[in-house]
Design a protein around this motif. Structure first.
Motif, PDB file in Angstrom:
ATOM      1  N   ILE A  93     112.032 -12.007  29.211  1.00  0.00           N
ATOM      2  CA  ILE A  93     110.738 -12.191  28.543  1.00  0.00           C
ATOM      3  C   ILE A  93     109.922 -10.906  28.625  1.00  0.00           C
ATOM      4  CG2 ILE A  93     108.526 -13.419  28.675  1.00  0.00           C
ATOM      5  CD1 ILE A  93     110.208 -15.922  29.488  1.00  0.00           C
ATOM      6  N   CYS A  94     109.912 -10.273  29.781  1.00  0.00           N
ATOM      7  CA  CYS A  94     109.164  -9.019  29.944  1.00  0.00           C
ATOM      8  C   CYS A  94     109.720  -7.913  29.054  1.00  0.00           C
ATOM      9  CB  CYS A  94     109.177  -8.581  31.400  1.00  0.00           C
ATOM     10  SG  CYS A  94     108.117  -9.584  32.453  1.00  0.00           S
ATOM     11  N   LYS A  95     111.033  -7.837  28.924  1.00  0.00           N
ATOM     12  CA  LYS A  95     111.634  -6.811  28.068  1.00  0.00           C
ATOM     13  C   LYS A  95     111.159  -6.949  26.629  1.00  0.00           C
ATOM     14  CE  LYS A  95     115.850  -6.375  30.766  1.00  0.00           C
ATOM     15  NZ  LYS A  95     117.275  -6.745  30.823  1.00  0.00           N
ATOM     16  N   VAL A  96     111.139  -8.177  26.135  1.00  0.00           N
ATOM     17  CA  VAL A  96     110.695  -8.409  24.758  1.00  0.00           C
ATOM     18  C   VAL A  96     109.207  -8.097  24.635  1.00  0.00           C
ATOM     19  CG1 VAL A  96     110.349 -10.145  22.954  1.00  0.00           C
ATOM     20  CG2 VAL A  96     112.497 -10.086  24.239  1.00  0.00           C
ATOM     21  N   ALA A 108     113.651 -21.214  29.676  1.00  0.00           N
ATOM     22  CA  ALA A 108     113.283 -19.907  29.126  1.00  0.00           C
ATOM     23  C   ALA A 108     112.390 -20.065  27.902  1.00  0.00           C
ATOM     24  CB  ALA A 108     114.550 -19.113  28.766  1.00  0.00           C
ATOM     25  N   VAL A 109     112.730 -21.003  27.031  1.00  0.00           N
ATOM     26  CA  VAL A 109     111.921 -21.230  25.826  1.00  0.00           C
ATOM     27  C   VAL A 109     110.535 -21.730  26.207  1.00  0.00           C
ATOM     28  CG1 VAL A 109     111.723 -22.690  23.765  1.00  0.00           C
ATOM     29  CG2 VAL A 109     113.888 -21.569  24.300  1.00  0.00           C
ATOM     30  N   ALA A 129     104.783 -20.312  26.436  1.00  0.00           N
ATOM     31  CA  ALA A 129     103.503 -20.131  27.122  1.00  0.00           C
ATOM     32  C   ALA A 129     103.011 -18.686  27.002  1.00  0.00           C
ATOM     33  CB  ALA A 129     103.641 -20.525  28.595  1.00  0.00           C
ATOM     34  N   VAL A 130     103.913 -17.731  27.107  1.00  0.00           N
ATOM     35  CA  VAL A 130     103.551 -16.316  26.952  1.00  0.00           C
ATOM     36  C   VAL A 130     103.042 -16.062  25.540  1.00  0.00           C
ATOM     37  CG1 VAL A 130     104.476 -13.960  26.875  1.00  0.00           C
ATOM     38  CG2 VAL A 130     105.082 -15.477  28.770  1.00  0.00           C
ATOM     39  N   MET A 131     103.734 -16.588  24.543  1.00  0.00           N
ATOM     40  CA  MET A 131     103.321 -16.387  23.150  1.00  0.00           C
ATOM     41  C   MET A 131     101.952 -17.008  22.878  1.00  0.00           C
ATOM     42  SD  MET A 131     105.598 -14.532  21.699  1.00  0.00           S
ATOM     43  CE  MET A 131     105.524 -14.791  19.952  1.00  0.00           C
ATOM     44  N   LYS A 132     101.716 -18.195  23.406  1.00  0.00           N
ATOM     45  CA  LYS A 132     100.409 -18.843  23.235  1.00  0.00           C
ATOM     46  C   LYS A 132      99.312 -17.994  23.873  1.00  0.00           C
ATOM     47  CE  LYS A 132     101.899 -23.577  22.690  1.00  0.00           C
ATOM     48  NZ  LYS A 132     102.024 -24.901  23.295  1.00  0.00           N
TER      49      LYS A 132
END
Length: 66
Positions: free
Chosen positions: A14-17, A53-54, A59-62
């Motif tokens: 997630i951090c890489k993206v 993961a999803v 949550a990160v995207m929100k």
């Protein structure tokens, strides 16, 4: 693979993206690109871990886009 290592790997993916797009303008195009990259990164995980993961990526995207 133990659960702690799996969580670490998920967070690292997630951090890489997120870091790849850190200087991008947050808009629908960026969000779409990030979601595609998350799908690709998460394809390697078994189903249960992929669901985790999803959920975390969602949550990160929100957080980023609200």
């Amino acid at each position: 693979m133990d659960k702690f290592k799996m969580i670490y790997n998920i967070l690292a993916d997630i951090c890489k993206v997120a870091l790849k797009h850190k200087d991008a303008t947050l808009n629908d195009d960026t969000g779409g690109m990030m979601m595609e990259e998350f799908k690709t990164a998460f394809a390697k995980y078994p189903e249960q871990e992929r669901k985790l993961a999803v959920t975390i990526a969602d949550a990160v995207m929100k957080y980023l886009f609200e």
